[in-house]
Motif scaffolding. Structure first.
Motif, PDB file in Angstrom:
ATOM      1  N   GLU A   1       0.885  -1.166   0.000  1.00 39.17           N
ATOM      2  CA  GLU A   1       0.000   0.000   0.000  1.00 39.17           C
ATOM      3  C   GLU A   1       0.924   1.218   0.000  1.00 39.17           C
ATOM      4  OE1 GLU A   1      -2.821   2.589   2.937  1.00 39.17           O
ATOM      5  OE2 GLU A   1      -2.155   0.610   3.610  1.00 39.17           O
TER       6      GLU A   1
ATOM      7  N   GLN B   1       2.243   4.732   0.589  1.00 40.65           N
ATOM      8  CA  GLN B   1       1.912   5.865   1.467  1.00 40.65           C
ATOM      9  C   GLN B   1       2.492   7.166   0.931  1.00 40.65           C
ATOM     10  OE1 GLN B   1       3.565   3.839   4.953  1.00 40.65           O
ATOM     11  NE2 GLN B   1       1.544   3.894   5.904  1.00 40.65           N
ATOM     12  N   TYR B   2       3.691   7.096   0.377  1.00 38.74           N
ATOM     13  CA  TYR B   2       4.366   8.302  -0.136  1.00 38.74           C
ATOM     14  C   TYR B   2       5.129   7.943  -1.403  1.00 38.74           C
ATOM     15  CZ  TYR B   2       3.360   9.961   4.551  1.00 38.74           C
ATOM     16  OH  TYR B   2       2.705  10.296   5.715  1.00 38.74           O
TER      17      TYR B   2
ATOM     18  N   GLY C   1       5.846   2.392   1.541  1.00 39.15           N
ATOM     19  CA  GLY C   1       4.544   2.083   2.134  1.00 39.15           C
ATOM     20  C   GLY C   1       4.627   0.857   3.010  1.00 39.15           C
ATOM     21  N   ARG C   2       3.468   0.221   3.202  1.00 41.05           N
ATOM     22  CA  ARG C   2       3.382  -0.975   4.058  1.00 41.05           C
ATOM     23  C   ARG C   2       2.981  -2.180   3.222  1.00 41.05           C
ATOM     24  NH1 ARG C   2       5.281  -0.591   9.414  1.00 41.05           N
ATOM     25  NH2 ARG C   2       4.946   1.550  10.066  1.00 41.05           N
TER      26      ARG C   2
ATOM     27  N   THR D   1       0.944  -5.237   2.253  1.00 40.20           N
ATOM     28  CA  THR D   1      -0.433  -5.666   2.553  1.00 40.20           C
ATOM     29  C   THR D   1      -0.671  -7.136   2.194  1.00 40.20           C
ATOM     30  OG1 THR D   1      -1.082  -4.769   0.406  1.00 40.20           O
ATOM     31  CG2 THR D   1      -1.520  -3.393   2.347  1.00 40.20           C
TER      32      THR D   1
ATOM     33  N   ARG E   1       7.393  -2.182   6.619  1.00 43.28           N
ATOM     34  CA  ARG E   1       7.670  -1.024   5.770  1.00 43.28           C
ATOM     35  C   ARG E   1       8.482  -1.505   4.575  1.00 43.28           C
ATOM     36  NH1 ARG E   1      10.366   3.877   8.901  1.00 43.28           N
ATOM     37  NH2 ARG E   1       8.477   4.872   9.637  1.00 43.28           N
TER      38      ARG E   1
ATOM     39  N   ASN F   1      -2.056   4.034  -5.586  1.00 42.47           N
ATOM     40  CA  ASN F   1      -2.342   3.596  -4.221  1.00 42.47           C
ATOM     41  C   ASN F   1      -1.710   2.271  -3.844  1.00 42.47           C
ATOM     42  OD1 ASN F   1      -4.061   2.190  -5.960  1.00 42.47           O
ATOM     43  ND2 ASN F   1      -5.699   2.055  -4.443  1.00 42.47           N
ATOM     44  N   THR F   2      -1.359   1.452  -4.848  1.00 38.87           N
ATOM     45  CA  THR F   2      -0.807   0.139  -4.519  1.00 38.87           C
ATOM     46  C   THR F   2       0.094  -0.346  -5.644  1.00 38.87           C
ATOM     47  OG1 THR F   2      -1.373  -2.122  -3.817  1.00 38.87           O
ATOM     48  CG2 THR F   2      -2.819  -1.127  -5.461  1.00 38.87           C
TER      49      THR F   2
ATOM     50  N   ALA G   1       8.061   9.295   5.133  1.00 37.52           N
ATOM     51  CA  ALA G   1       7.843  10.193   3.979  1.00 37.52           C
ATOM     52  C   ALA G   1       9.176  10.716   3.451  1.00 37.52           C
ATOM     53  CB  ALA G   1       6.937  11.348   4.389  1.00 37.52           C
TER      54      ALA G   1
ATOM     55  N   ASP H   1       1.865  12.879  -0.763  1.00 36.39           N
ATOM     56  CA  ASP H   1       1.173  12.160   0.305  1.00 36.39           C
ATOM     57  C   ASP H   1       0.031  11.398  -0.366  1.00 36.39           C
ATOM     58  OD1 ASP H   1      -0.328  11.255   2.372  1.00 36.39           O
ATOM     59  OD2 ASP H   1      -0.470  13.186   3.414  1.00 36.39           O
TER      60      ASP H   1
ATOM     61  N   ALA I   1      -2.263   9.652   0.671  1.00 34.40           N
ATOM     62  CA  ALA I   1      -3.583   9.726   1.290  1.00 34.40           C
ATOM     63  C   ALA I   1      -4.456  10.755   0.566  1.00 34.40           C
ATOM     64  CB  ALA I   1      -3.436  10.098   2.769  1.00 34.40           C
TER      65      ALA I   1
END
Ligand code: NAP
Ligand code: ZN
Ligand code: ZN
Length: 349
Positions: free
Chosen positions: A34, A36-37, A67-68, A70, A84, A134-135, A153, A345, A347
């Motif tokens: 996922e 994140q930045y 990101g992380r 998933t 991470r 996003n992924t 970030a 970002d 998000a």
């Protein structure tokens, strides 16, 4: 297939806009992240604008991805859900040639598969889509671990700007006793400064932006020279063992070669669309000087660089942006108005 969303250019020189697309299912050796930045590299803009070669469109740029995790494939042992993780400029290579075997995947004899604007010919044969999304699903051996101690970030730019400057400094064994100049204080340039300082060199920033002088000390540089000021520039003739050129535009190579000592090395990592030109043979012959180039480092070296950053507490200086402001960021980047890497970002997607 996995439904993904991102920002894409539908054709060359296009404005980036939201785009829905598909990523492959997570295979046995894949990691899904996922995002994140994602850092904004000058190369993103160059490729959207077909400055290097005709691009593959739609193009989702972005190769400074963090990101992380998933999801992991059944054969993945190196990553687990929640870790991470980062992906840089490449996602696959032949894995068998002498360069891959040495950990020099960017120089794969079969041609490395880049994260976007390329076809993954060693994988599923489809175009890669980058990190303005996003992924992402990536082969496990091209994913790196992001140390938990680093601000995530501010770590994103290490995946390209970081490794692209760390790798040549290490390859040419830059360190104590060397005088190093960094030409251009942008995304790559400010990372080159931090690494050269951490490696023990005496570092001078060569910049066209007098306003950036105030930041030089904070970045760790020992000297700052405004290259458009002839008097200042004269002071550094024959001064450097190395110059790391990070400029995206054509510069006066004969002049910058004159700033090197005998046996000095001009390391080119910037990619001016018009190429690199030396007008006078004596610019090189006169001091047994070299011009060399370097791409991003291999995967093992990228992990080494991230661990080095954790040890020395190094991250990029970033300005976080909303993805809808990407073109305003590009405009500022083109003017050299950058402090010192934009990071999206995700998000805000
Ligand atoms: P950036 O953030 O835009 O930084 C470039 C800096 O160069 C500017 O901030 C500016 O610094 C200076 N500059 C710009 N125009 C100039 C000009 N006409 N004359 C002199 N200096 C000028 O770009 P970046 O993301 O760091 O990328 C730099 C270059 O490296 C790009 O060409 C990019 O495509 C390339 N790149 C190569 C690799 C690789 O594998 N080798 C990897 C990533 C990026 P001052 O204000 O200090 O003058
Ligand atoms: Zn890049
Ligand atoms: Zn190879």
């Amino acid at each position: 297939m996995i439904q993904a969303k991102g920002y894409a250019a539908q054709k060359a020189n296009d404005t980036l806009a939201p785009w829905a697309f598909e990523r492959r299912e997570v295979g046995p050796h894949d990691v899904q992240i996922e995002i994140q930045y994602c850092g904004v590299c000058h190369s993103d803009l160059a490729q959207i604008n077909n400055e290097w070669f005709p691009g593959i469109f739609p193009m989702v740029p972005g190769h400074e991805i963090v990101g992380r995790v998933t999801k992991v494939g059944s054969h993945v042992t190196n990553f687990k859900i929640g870790d991470r993780a980062g992906v840089g400029t490449m996602v696959n290579s032949c894995g068998k040639c002498e360069h891959c075997e040495e950990g020099l995947e960017p120089y794969c004899a079969e041609g490395v598969s880049v994260t976007y604007n390329g076809i993954d010919k060693f994988g599923d044969g489809t175009p890669g889509y980058g990190g303005y999304s996003n992924t992402i699903v990536t082969k496990d051996s091209f994913v790196v671990h992001i140390p938990e101690s680093l601000d995530i970030a501010a770590t994103a730019p290490l995946l390209c700007a970081g490794i692209t400057t760390y790798s040549p400094l290490k390859h040419w064994k830059v360190g104590k006793g060397h005088k190093v100049a960094v030409l251009g204080l942008g995304g790559l340039g400010h990372m080159a400064v931090k690494f050269a300082v951490a490696l023990g060199a005496e570092v001078t920033i060569l910049s066209t932006s007098p306003k950036k002088e105030a930041d030089a000390k904070r970045l760790g540089a020992h000297h700052f020279v405004v290259t458009t000021d002839a008097e200042q520039a004269k002071q550094v003739i024959s001064a450097f063992d190395f110059i790391v050129d990070t400029v995206a535009a054509e510069v006066d190579f004969d002049f910058y070669l004159s700033l090197l000592k005998v046996d000095g090395i001009l390391i080119c990592v910037g990619v001016p669309p018009t190429g690199i030109h030396v007008n006078a043979s004596f610019s090189l012959i006169g001091g047994r000087k070299s011009i060399v180039g370097s791409a991003a480092g291999g995967i093992a070296e990228t992990q080494e660089m991230l661990n080095f950053c954790a040890e020395h507490n190094i991250v990029a200086d970033i300005e976080l942006i909303d993805i809808k402001d990407i073109h305003a960021a590009y405009e500022r980047m083109l003017k050299g108005d950058i402090r010192y890497r934009f990071v999206i970002d995700m998000a805000t997607l």
